[in-house]
Scaffold this active site. Structure first.
Site, PDB file in Angstrom:
ATOM      1  N   HIS A  82       0.753  -1.173   0.153  1.00  0.00           N
ATOM      2  CA  HIS A  82       0.075   0.074  -0.054  1.00  0.00           C
ATOM      3  C   HIS A  82       0.792   1.438  -0.038  1.00  0.00           C
ATOM      4  O   HIS A  82       1.939   1.298   0.624  1.00  0.00           O
ATOM      5  CB  HIS A  82      -0.765  -0.005   1.200  1.00  0.00           C
ATOM      6  N   ASP A 161     -14.047   2.757   6.704  1.00  0.00           N
ATOM      7  CA  ASP A 161     -12.902   3.390   6.337  1.00  0.00           C
ATOM      8  C   ASP A 161     -13.478   3.984   4.936  1.00  0.00           C
ATOM      9  O   ASP A 161     -13.039   4.955   4.435  1.00  0.00           O
ATOM     10  CB  ASP A 161     -11.380   2.521   5.997  1.00  0.00           C
ATOM     11  N   ARG A 168     -13.208  12.582   4.079  1.00  0.00           N
ATOM     12  CA  ARG A 168     -12.181  13.352   4.331  1.00  0.00           C
ATOM     13  C   ARG A 168     -11.467  13.808   2.873  1.00  0.00           C
ATOM     14  O   ARG A 168     -11.167  15.000   3.110  1.00  0.00           O
ATOM     15  CB  ARG A 168     -10.851  12.441   4.812  1.00  0.00           C
ATOM     16  N   SER A 183      -6.720   4.594   8.405  1.00  0.00           N
ATOM     17  CA  SER A 183      -7.243   4.157   7.269  1.00  0.00           C
ATOM     18  C   SER A 183      -6.550   3.271   6.460  1.00  0.00           C
ATOM     19  O   SER A 183      -7.122   2.118   6.081  1.00  0.00           O
ATOM     20  CB  SER A 183      -7.284   5.626   6.371  1.00  0.00           C
ATOM     21  N   LYS A 187      -7.841  -1.196   6.546  1.00  0.00           N
ATOM     22  CA  LYS A 187      -8.151  -2.111   5.235  1.00  0.00           C
ATOM     23  C   LYS A 187      -7.201  -3.086   5.384  1.00  0.00           C
ATOM     24  O   LYS A 187      -7.329  -4.402   4.710  1.00  0.00           O
ATOM     25  CB  LYS A 187      -7.839  -1.170   4.133  1.00  0.00           C
TER      26      LYS A 187
HETATM   27  N1  URA Z   1      -4.224   5.984   1.465  1.00  0.00           N
HETATM   28  C1  URA Z   1      -5.304   5.292   2.235  1.00  0.00           C
HETATM   29  O1  URA Z   1      -5.709   4.223   1.936  1.00  0.00           O
HETATM   30  N2  URA Z   1      -5.635   6.136   3.250  1.00  0.00           N
HETATM   31  C2  URA Z   1      -5.162   7.269   3.563  1.00  0.00           C
HETATM   32  O2  URA Z   1      -5.707   8.131   4.490  1.00  0.00           O
HETATM   33  C3  URA Z   1      -4.204   7.843   2.798  1.00  0.00           C
HETATM   34  C4  URA Z   1      -3.752   7.129   1.689  1.00  0.00           C
END
Ligand code: URA
Length: 434
Positions: A82, A161, A168, A183, A187
């Site tokens: 990620h 999220d 957001r 966040s 996930k």
């Molecule tokens: N990527 C995400 O999944 N969440 C964030 O808050 C920022 C980048």
């Protein structure tokens, strides 16, 4: 529950209890707390922060707001990757199929564009027919069969999220360490992989503007992941200029395909060389970074990595011929250029401003519900520090119309300068393990 009291507590810089955090997440997912109150709490968190314990609780509550995927039926160490987001950051699109082609099962859950950054899901949806909505069973069997599957936050994975992310995006509350950490990690925990490789970006084109904040964010996410029993590592990458040449959804997929064909831009290659070995090592294929990169290079040179990408597209109902015929991608009707008005060196002052051009072109969201145009974007013809002469093309704009191109041109020009002296190079990439 008195949610106003929770907002007031955070506004007054007080610590929220586990119960208050649980009530907030449960109430929001159940539709019992309206967006305007949650926006207010998000802004209070943005301004006043959360301590580590609150961030752990928030992550746990968000991960537990829906299903937790059980990937135990897939043999091997499942690896997810990620990025905290950047302008033109298409590394996930490249790294996942390369790692899968090296035998690492990649079970990837991705997000949409956020703020001035693009999102892997939006990018992949530029492939005609491509769907990120797989059932849990489809997701698992695709990872078993092809080695790689990629889903959005479909079904019931970390729904808290999903809601907070899009709120957001439109309330100026993206670049907050506790909100980003919770966040991403909620996930990742919900998606069920065994190991996570994080790409933490810093610089003017990232949410973390300086390296210290990026390292703090990395450390916090590593701690959250380890507490949840995951194997964690992080690569810190500079995002003071867009990565590679393409910025914009379909254009970035094309650049990623080029990288899978062995034609990555030098800066993209540099990040690939950090991120991909981490994934291969996390997947238990070798403990040696150099050997891991050799495995990756071989997967690219032999065409196996591209083949995994094609199979993944096909399995997810997209047209796999896009990898050979780029005209199958949606195409913006207008193309125009931005030219240097003097001799000098290109100096990108505000990389986020270049990301914002995509929003102005309609390729990023201004409101939660907005449909975006996946064809628009920028093709950078020169990179930071390159010598340019008056009249040289700095960048091509792909737009829906001339008005959009004009707005993007203004924003691009206010984000760069042509200077007499070359700015010092700053393209650091390094890895943090525990
Ligand atoms: N990527 C995400 O999944 N969440 C964030 O808050 C920022 C980048």
């Amino acid at each position: 529950m008195n949610f106003i009291h929770t907002i007031e507590k955070k506004r007054d810089k007080k610590k929220l209890s586990r119960e208050e955090i649980n009530d907030f997440i449960e109430g929001y997912v159940a539709g019992e707390i309206p967006d305007y109150q949650v926006s207010s709490l998000l802004m209070a968190v943005y301004l006043n922060g959360c301590d580590e314990e609150e961030t752990f609780e928030l992550t746990r509550a968000m991960a537990g707001s829906g299903d937790i995927m059980d990937l135990s039926g897939i043999p091997g160490i499942k690896v997810d990757k990620h990025s905290t987001g950047g302008v033109g950051d298409k590394v996930t699109l490249i790294a996942a199929p390369v790692a899968a082609a090296c035998g690492v099962p990649v079970a990837k859950m991705s997000g949409r564009g956020l703020g001035f950054t693009g999102g892997t899901i939006d990018k992949l949806e530029s492939i005609p027919g491509f769907s990120v909505e797989l059932s849990n069973d489809e997701f698992i069997s695709q990872v078993k069969n092809i080695g790689y599957a990629l889903i959005g936050q479909t079904g019931d994975l970390a729904p808290a999220d999903k809601l907070l992310y899009s709120l957001r995006d439109v309330t100026g509350t993206v670049d907050s360490i506790p909100l980003i950490a919770s966040s991403i990690m909620s996930k990742k925990i919900a998606a069920g992989s065994d190991a996570i490789v994080l790409e933490i970006t810093y610089g003017t084109g990232a949410f973390m503007k300086d390296e210290k904040r990026a390292c703090d964010l990395a450390g916090l996410m590593i701690d959250i992941g380890k507490a949840a029993g995951l194997e964690m590592s992080a690569v810190i990458t500079n995002m003071n200029e867009p990565l590679g040449h393409a910025v914009g959804n379909s254009l970035e997929v094309i650049e990623a395909i080029e990288a899978l064909k062995g034609r990555a831009a030098p800066d993209v290659l540099k990040v690939m060389k950090s991120v991909i070995p981490e994934m291969i090592m996390a997947g238990g294929k070798t403990e040696d970074r150099w050997e891991a990169w050799e495995l990756a290079s071989d997967a690219i040179a032999s065409g196996r990595a591209l083949e995994v990408f094609r199979k993944m597209i096909e399995a997810q109902h997209g047209n796999p011929f896009v990898t050979e015929d780029y005209s199958l991608f949606p195409k913006a009707p207008f193309k125009s250029g931005i030219y240097a008005d003097r001799d000098g060196y290109l100096s990108i002052r505000d990389c986020a401003g270049i990301g914002e051009c995509i929003k102005l072109l309609g390729g990023g969201r201004m409101t939660k519900e907005q449909e975006i145009d996946l064809s628009v974007g920028l093709e950078l013809k020169v990179k930071n520090g390159d010598r340019v002469s008056k009249g040289d093309c700095l960048c091509e704009i792909m737009s829906r119309n001339e008005a959009g191109a004009e707005e993007a041109r203004g924003r691009f020009l206010s984000s760069i300068e042509i200077t007499d002296d070359k700015l010092p190079e700053n393209n650091l990439v390094y890895t943090l393990n525990d």
